[in-house]
Design a protein around this motif. Structure first.
Motif, PDB file in Angstrom:
ATOM      1  N   ASN A  56     -31.890 -13.130 -22.950  1.00  0.00           N
ATOM      2  CA  ASN A  56     -31.232 -14.086 -24.233  1.00  0.00           C
ATOM      3  C   ASN A  56     -30.170 -13.214 -25.056  1.00  0.00           C
ATOM      4  OD1 ASN A  56     -32.777 -16.217 -23.287  1.00  0.00           O
ATOM      5  ND2 ASN A  56     -34.504 -15.544 -24.219  1.00  0.00           N
ATOM      6  N   GLU A  57     -30.566 -11.960 -25.085  1.00  0.00           N
ATOM      7  CA  GLU A  57     -29.478 -11.123 -25.976  1.00  0.00           C
ATOM      8  C   GLU A  57     -28.597 -10.329 -25.310  1.00  0.00           C
ATOM      9  OE1 GLU A  57     -29.812 -12.102 -29.299  1.00  0.00           O
ATOM     10  OE2 GLU A  57     -31.704 -13.289 -28.701  1.00  0.00           O
ATOM     11  N   THR A  58     -28.398 -10.425 -24.006  1.00  0.00           N
ATOM     12  CA  THR A  58     -27.562  -9.441 -23.412  1.00  0.00           C
ATOM     13  C   THR A  58     -26.741  -9.910 -22.208  1.00  0.00           C
ATOM     14  OG1 THR A  58     -28.773  -8.397 -21.493  1.00  0.00           O
ATOM     15  CG2 THR A  58     -28.995  -7.392 -23.765  1.00  0.00           C
ATOM     16  N   ASP A  59     -25.733  -9.613 -21.842  1.00  0.00           N
ATOM     17  CA  ASP A  59     -25.289 -10.061 -20.445  1.00  0.00           C
ATOM     18  C   ASP A  59     -25.561  -9.351 -19.177  1.00  0.00           C
ATOM     19  OD1 ASP A  59     -23.485 -12.014 -22.014  1.00  0.00           O
ATOM     20  OD2 ASP A  59     -21.966 -10.640 -22.320  1.00  0.00           O
ATOM     21  N   ALA A  60     -26.719  -8.391 -19.422  1.00  0.00           N
ATOM     22  CA  ALA A  60     -27.086  -7.614 -18.239  1.00  0.00           C
ATOM     23  C   ALA A  60     -27.660  -8.195 -17.092  1.00  0.00           C
ATOM     24  CB  ALA A  60     -27.837  -6.715 -18.876  1.00  0.00           C
ATOM     25  N   HIS A  61     -27.445  -7.622 -15.901  1.00  0.00           N
ATOM     26  CA  HIS A  61     -28.246  -8.068 -14.781  1.00  0.00           C
ATOM     27  C   HIS A  61     -29.467  -7.484 -15.003  1.00  0.00           C
ATOM     28  CE1 HIS A  61     -24.230  -8.895 -13.275  1.00  0.00           C
ATOM     29  NE2 HIS A  61     -23.892  -7.753 -13.464  1.00  0.00           N
ATOM     30  N   LEU A  62     -30.614  -8.221 -14.339  1.00  0.00           N
ATOM     31  CA  LEU A  62     -32.097  -7.460 -14.271  1.00  0.00           C
ATOM     32  C   LEU A  62     -32.324  -6.942 -13.025  1.00  0.00           C
ATOM     33  CD1 LEU A  62     -32.373  -9.911 -16.641  1.00  0.00           C
ATOM     34  CD2 LEU A  62     -34.538  -8.792 -16.667  1.00  0.00           C
ATOM     35  N   ILE A  63     -32.872  -5.780 -12.885  1.00  0.00           N
ATOM     36  CA  ILE A  63     -33.540  -5.345 -11.623  1.00  0.00           C
ATOM     37  C   ILE A  63     -35.159  -5.058 -11.729  1.00  0.00           C
ATOM     38  CG2 ILE A  63     -33.495  -3.181 -10.127  1.00  0.00           C
ATOM     39  CD1 ILE A  63     -30.893  -2.715 -11.527  1.00  0.00           C
ATOM     40  N   LEU A  64     -35.731  -5.579 -11.112  1.00  0.00           N
ATOM     41  CA  LEU A  64     -37.243  -5.728 -11.256  1.00  0.00           C
ATOM     42  C   LEU A  64     -37.877  -4.957 -10.056  1.00  0.00           C
ATOM     43  CD1 LEU A  64     -38.218  -9.528 -11.774  1.00  0.00           C
ATOM     44  CD2 LEU A  64     -37.588  -7.953 -13.433  1.00  0.00           C
ATOM     45  N   SER A  65     -38.651  -3.847 -10.521  1.00  0.00           N
ATOM     46  CA  SER A  65     -39.217  -2.929  -9.756  1.00  0.00           C
ATOM     47  C   SER A  65     -40.608  -2.949  -9.588  1.00  0.00           C
ATOM     48  CB  SER A  65     -38.606  -1.511 -10.083  1.00  0.00           C
ATOM     49  OG  SER A  65     -39.136  -0.731  -9.103  1.00  0.00           O
ATOM     50  N   ASN A  66     -41.246  -4.089  -9.179  1.00  0.00           N
ATOM     51  CA  ASN A  66     -42.654  -3.986  -9.158  1.00  0.00           C
ATOM     52  C   ASN A  66     -42.871  -4.463  -7.574  1.00  0.00           C
ATOM     53  OD1 ASN A  66     -42.130  -3.959 -11.818  1.00  0.00           O
ATOM     54  ND2 ASN A  66     -43.229  -6.036 -12.295  1.00  0.00           N
ATOM     55  N   ALA A  67     -44.375  -4.430  -7.115  1.00  0.00           N
ATOM     56  CA  ALA A  67     -44.515  -4.833  -5.735  1.00  0.00           C
ATOM     57  C   ALA A  67     -43.946  -6.116  -5.547  1.00  0.00           C
ATOM     58  CB  ALA A  67     -46.114  -4.556  -5.478  1.00  0.00           C
ATOM     59  N   ASN A  68     -44.313  -7.226  -6.126  1.00  0.00           N
ATOM     60  CA  ASN A  68     -43.897  -8.379  -5.899  1.00  0.00           C
ATOM     61  C   ASN A  68     -44.228  -8.973  -4.696  1.00  0.00           C
ATOM     62  OD1 ASN A  68     -42.590  -8.863  -8.723  1.00  0.00           O
ATOM     63  ND2 ASN A  68     -41.019  -7.396  -7.765  1.00  0.00           N
ATOM     64  N   LEU A  69     -45.532  -8.651  -4.293  1.00  0.00           N
ATOM     65  CA  LEU A  69     -45.967  -9.094  -3.043  1.00  0.00           C
ATOM     66  C   LEU A  69     -46.459 -10.294  -2.719  1.00  0.00           C
ATOM     67  CD1 LEU A  69     -47.773  -5.718  -1.862  1.00  0.00           C
ATOM     68  CD2 LEU A  69     -45.430  -6.614  -1.064  1.00  0.00           C
ATOM     69  N   GLU A  70     -46.844 -11.002  -3.531  1.00  0.00           N
ATOM     70  CA  GLU A  70     -47.375 -12.580  -3.708  1.00  0.00           C
ATOM     71  C   GLU A  70     -46.319 -13.526  -3.611  1.00  0.00           C
ATOM     72  OE1 GLU A  70     -50.672 -12.990  -6.394  1.00  0.00           O
ATOM     73  OE2 GLU A  70     -51.831 -11.084  -5.286  1.00  0.00           O
TER      74      GLU A  70
END
Length: 182
Positions: free
Chosen positions: A72-86
């Motif tokens: 909401n406050e930036t123009d950044a891309h996000l990179i999610l680094s978790n297992a995210n297996l489910e």
């Protein structure tokens, strides 16, 4: 500006965080979100607030606050680094970003179990953040039981990239950079 959500998916010790850090350093406007960082923060500064059982709601709240601010406050891309297996968790996360008009990329680390076990044996990652098990071997055992049923599929995101060999890392990095920067 077109914004991207780049989600790492893979088992423990597959290289998700290392790859995400390198990607963050290569993309001028990108923020990497890593819940392990938040878990270490809590362990080091607020250990009495970490629940002994159940969900670590405080860690999740910290992560969500950082995500919301970034969205909401930036123009950044996000990179999610978790297992995210489910799959259900990935779907919920990706829906959040797609509702906000992010283009989604899943990077699936599908490395051989033998390599992951070798990395765990050689590694020196601090297991202090683990709450429900005592070792990364146990984490991998649990993740292996999830099996193929939870593997990402092409219908989940705008782009699905798969790393099956460590030699794929450079190619996948270039492919992501070209996609995001063009």
């Amino acid at each position: 500006m077109k914004r991207f959500i780049i989600m790492m998916v893979g088992k423990t010790h597959s290289g998700k965080t290392s790859f995400a850090k390198e990607l963050e350093n290569s993309l001028e406007q990108a923020v990497m979100i890593d819940q392990d960082t938040h878990a270490f923060f809590l362990q080091n500064h607020y250990p009495k607030l970490i629940p002994k059982t159940g969900s670590n709601d405080l860690k999740h709240a910290i992560t969500q606050t950082i995500v919301d601010y970034t969205v909401n406050e930036t123009d950044a891309h996000l990179i999610l680094s978790n297992a995210n297996l489910e799959r259900s968790s990935r779907t919920r996360l990706l829906n959040y970003y797609q509702e906000r008009e992010f283009t989604s990329i899943i990077v699936y680390f599908d490395l051989p179990e033998t390599l992951l076990r070798e990395r765990i044996a050689r590694g020196n990652r601090d297991a202090v953040i683990l709450r429900t098990v005592s070792s990364f071997e146990q984490v991998l055992d649990r993740q292996m039981r999830l099996g193929k049923a939870e593997e990402p599929s092409a219908d989940e995101a705008d782009h699905l990239l798969v790393i099956r060999d460590v030699n794929d890392l450079g190619y996948i990095m270039v492919k992501i950079l070209n996609t995001v920067q063009n």
